[in-house]
Design a protein around this motif. Structure first.
Motif, mmCIF file in Angstrom:
data_model
loop_
_atom_site.group_PDB
_atom_site.id
_atom_site.type_symbol
_atom_site.label_atom_id
_atom_site.label_comp_id
_atom_site.label_asym_id
_atom_site.label_seq_id
_atom_site.Cartn_x
_atom_site.Cartn_y
_atom_site.Cartn_z
ATOM 1 N N HIS A 67 9.489 25.654 22.058
ATOM 2 C CA HIS A 67 10.190 26.623 22.897
ATOM 3 C C HIS A 67 9.191 27.639 23.439
ATOM 4 C CE1 HIS A 67 9.870 29.843 19.902
ATOM 5 N NE2 HIS A 67 10.305 28.995 18.988
ATOM 6 N N LEU A 68 9.596 28.359 24.434
ATOM 7 C CA LEU A 68 8.749 29.383 25.044
ATOM 8 C C LEU A 68 8.382 30.445 24.011
ATOM 9 C CD1 LEU A 68 7.812 30.444 28.007
ATOM 10 C CD2 LEU A 68 9.715 32.038 27.710
ATOM 11 N N LEU A 69 7.125 30.883 24.034
ATOM 12 C CA LEU A 69 6.732 32.050 23.253
ATOM 13 C C LEU A 69 6.873 33.309 24.095
ATOM 14 C CD1 LEU A 69 3.610 30.737 21.279
ATOM 15 C CD2 LEU A 69 6.025 30.685 20.652
ATOM 16 N N GLY A 70 6.449 33.253 25.348
ATOM 17 C CA GLY A 70 6.772 34.320 26.289
ATOM 18 C C GLY A 70 5.712 35.368 26.520
ATOM 19 N N GLY A 71 4.634 35.367 25.723
ATOM 20 C CA GLY A 71 3.621 36.399 25.901
ATOM 21 C C GLY A 71 2.954 36.350 27.261
ATOM 22 N N ALA A 72 2.595 35.157 27.707
ATOM 23 C CA ALA A 72 1.944 35.014 29.011
ATOM 24 C C ALA A 72 2.878 35.447 30.135
ATOM 25 C CB ALA A 72 1.518 33.557 29.214
ATOM 26 N N LEU A 73 4.114 35.005 30.082
ATOM 27 C CA LEU A 73 5.081 35.341 31.124
ATOM 28 C C LEU A 73 5.273 36.848 31.225
ATOM 29 C CD1 LEU A 73 7.196 34.436 33.199
ATOM 30 C CD2 LEU A 73 8.848 34.275 31.317
ATOM 31 N N ALA A 74 5.459 37.497 30.084
ATOM 32 C CA ALA A 74 5.690 38.942 30.094
ATOM 33 C C ALA A 74 4.468 39.702 30.597
ATOM 34 C CB ALA A 74 6.060 39.411 28.692
ATOM 35 N N ALA A 75 3.281 39.314 30.146
ATOM 36 C CA ALA A 75 2.063 40.020 30.551
ATOM 37 C C ALA A 75 1.838 39.933 32.052
ATOM 38 C CB ALA A 75 0.861 39.447 29.804
ATOM 39 N N PHE A 81 0.440 45.501 28.127
ATOM 40 C CA PHE A 81 0.999 46.419 27.137
ATOM 41 C C PHE A 81 2.526 46.313 27.094
ATOM 42 C CE2 PHE A 81 -3.064 48.538 28.235
ATOM 43 C CZ PHE A 81 -3.624 48.594 26.965
ATOM 44 N N THR A 82 3.131 46.311 28.257
ATOM 45 C CA THR A 82 4.581 46.154 28.328
ATOM 46 C C THR A 82 4.982 44.778 27.827
ATOM 47 O OG1 THR A 82 4.566 47.598 30.279
ATOM 48 C CG2 THR A 82 6.591 46.379 29.835
ATOM 49 N N GLY A 83 4.133 43.777 28.069
ATOM 50 C CA GLY A 83 4.413 42.426 27.593
ATOM 51 C C GLY A 83 4.487 42.355 26.081
ATOM 52 N N VAL A 84 3.563 43.020 25.386
ATOM 53 C CA VAL A 84 3.608 43.062 23.926
ATOM 54 C C VAL A 84 4.929 43.660 23.459
ATOM 55 C CG1 VAL A 84 2.608 44.153 21.879
ATOM 56 C CG2 VAL A 84 1.118 43.134 23.596
ATOM 57 N N LEU A 85 5.369 44.726 24.126
ATOM 58 C CA LEU A 85 6.632 45.368 23.746
ATOM 59 C C LEU A 85 7.821 44.463 24.030
ATOM 60 C CD1 LEU A 85 5.999 49.012 25.013
ATOM 61 C CD2 LEU A 85 5.724 48.095 22.700
ATOM 62 N N CYS A 86 7.803 43.743 25.153
ATOM 63 C CA CYS A 86 8.898 42.826 25.493
ATOM 64 C C CYS A 86 9.099 41.781 24.401
ATOM 65 C CB CYS A 86 8.616 42.125 26.823
ATOM 66 S SG CYS A 86 8.904 43.119 28.298
ATOM 67 N N VAL A 87 8.013 41.114 24.015
ATOM 68 C CA VAL A 87 8.122 40.063 23.004
ATOM 69 C C VAL A 87 8.478 40.666 21.651
ATOM 70 C CG1 VAL A 87 6.952 38.133 21.885
ATOM 71 C CG2 VAL A 87 6.464 38.652 24.281
ATOM 72 N N SER A 88 7.975 41.854 21.346
ATOM 73 C CA SER A 88 8.304 42.509 20.079
ATOM 74 C C SER A 88 9.787 42.845 19.999
ATOM 75 C CB SER A 88 7.463 43.785 19.907
ATOM 76 O OG SER A 88 6.079 43.491 19.854
#
Length: 354
Positions: A67-75, A81-88
């Motif tokens: 399944h998607l992890l999502g870190g790349a998409l969010a970043a 920085f916002t990407g780290v928060l999104c996945v968290s």
């Protein structure tokens, strides 16, 4: 790749908890610089979309899914920085409400799935867009490669953490080979989803893609037989409405989580498969929220599997978008307050008059 309780011992789990807390603190500060009139309205939506797509396990090999992890998409969409928060935010919602990913392993999961994937993906992405032609296509291609590499990087990070604090005596070499091998295949799915999503947003609103800023070629006009740069768009970016994109993204997330998720692969994901094959799961513990009304992505006491899973998905998307939006709008308001000259002047005037 959600690590359950019992896979990693208490000392390493505690250390990763400190690492995760520090990274989140740094990301909160960094996100204040990233969250502007374009990213702030979409950051919560990106978190909700990642939650929805993570429910869509896809088959990658015999008896294994991913399944998607999502870190790349969010970043790429809203910044690292916002990407780290999104996945968290997604991992916190999944762990507390849906018993997905251990609570004592929350630091492990944030370190592995939020920090490692986001950092690796964004570094690869920025490196590629600097050497490739400055076009929208190069952003999409860079997104694909960055997402592809981020998944085996996360698998390697888990293997490292397991070597430090694994609770069973297994061959680390065999674990590394199995984890990286299956997650390279999962990375292909991650890359396809990331590239398609980034490409779709660029096609409609390239100004909303954080990683695409300043990368598009200027429009050329022929004047008197010579090519000259066209004037910038008359409508400022801040004045362009995000409503259509936001509504479309939310509806898509709800449909994916509430309906399409029923057709997701039931096979164990890469980590679950490797854990079962190599004996990593011998010391696995029952989740502290196993009796949650939404545990295992179903609504308690609703016997119809399709309705139960769909309703749980909708609740998850709604909760994630609300929680994420609250965090990101709070950071955005604080940035506005800190940088608004009028606000500073009014405070100064009030002090002087007093």
């Amino acid at each position: 790749m959600h690590v359950p309780d019992g896979f990693i011992d208490a000392p390493v789990s505690a250390v990763t908890g400190v690492v995760a807390a520090g990274a989140v603190a740094v990301s909160l500060k960094g996100a204040r610089r990233e969250l502007d009139e374009r990213t702030a309205p979409l950051a919560g939506l990106v978190a909700a979309f990642i939650f929805a797509v993570q429910m869509l396990n896809f088959p990658v090999a015999a008896g294994t899914s991913g399944h998607l992890l999502g870190g790349a998409l969010a970043a790429i969409l809203v910044g690292p920085f916002t990407g780290v928060l999104c996945v968290s935010v997604v991992l916190l919602m999944q762990g507390v409400l849906f018993a997905d990913g251990g609570l004592t392993a929350l630091g492990v999961n944030i370190t592995d799935m939020a920090i490692v994937t986001t950092v690796v993906a964004y570094l690869v992405f920025r490196g590629l867009v600097k050497v490739l032609p400055r076009t929208r296509r190069s952003v999409t291609v860079s997104s694909f490669v960055a997402a592809l590499l981020s998944v085996p990087a996360a698998a390697l990070a888990f293997t490292f953490l397991y070597a430090l604090g694994g609770t069973t005596d297994v061959s680390i070499g065999k674990v590394a080979t199995a984890m990286i091998g299956v997650h390279v295949l999962i990375g292909i799915g991650e890359a396809a989803i990331t590239a398609l999503t980034v490409g779709a947003v660029i096609a409609v609103r390239p100004d909303l893609v954080y990683g695409a800023r300043g990368l598009t070629q200027k429009l050329k006009l022929r004047v008197g037989g010579e090519l000259v740069d066209a004037e910038p768009a008359a409508v400022p970016v801040a004045a362009r409405s995000h409503r259509k994109v936001w509504i479309a993204g939310l509806v898509t997330s709800l449909v994916l989580a509430g309906f399409v998720s029923f057709y997701a692969s039931a096979n164990p994901d890469g980590l679950e498969k490797v854990a079962a094959d190599k004996g990593i799961d011998k010391r696995a513990e029952e989740h502290a929220a196993a009796e949650s009304p939404l545990a295992d992505y179903g609504v308690k006491d609703i016997t119809d599997a399709r309705l139960s899973g769909g309703l749980a998905g909708v609740i998850g998307v709604g909760g994630t978008v609300v929680a994420g939006s609250a965090v990101f709008w709070s950071l955005r308001r604080r940035r506005t307050t800190d940088t608004d000259p009028a606000s500073t002047a009014s405070v100064t005037s009030a002090s002087e008059s007093a």
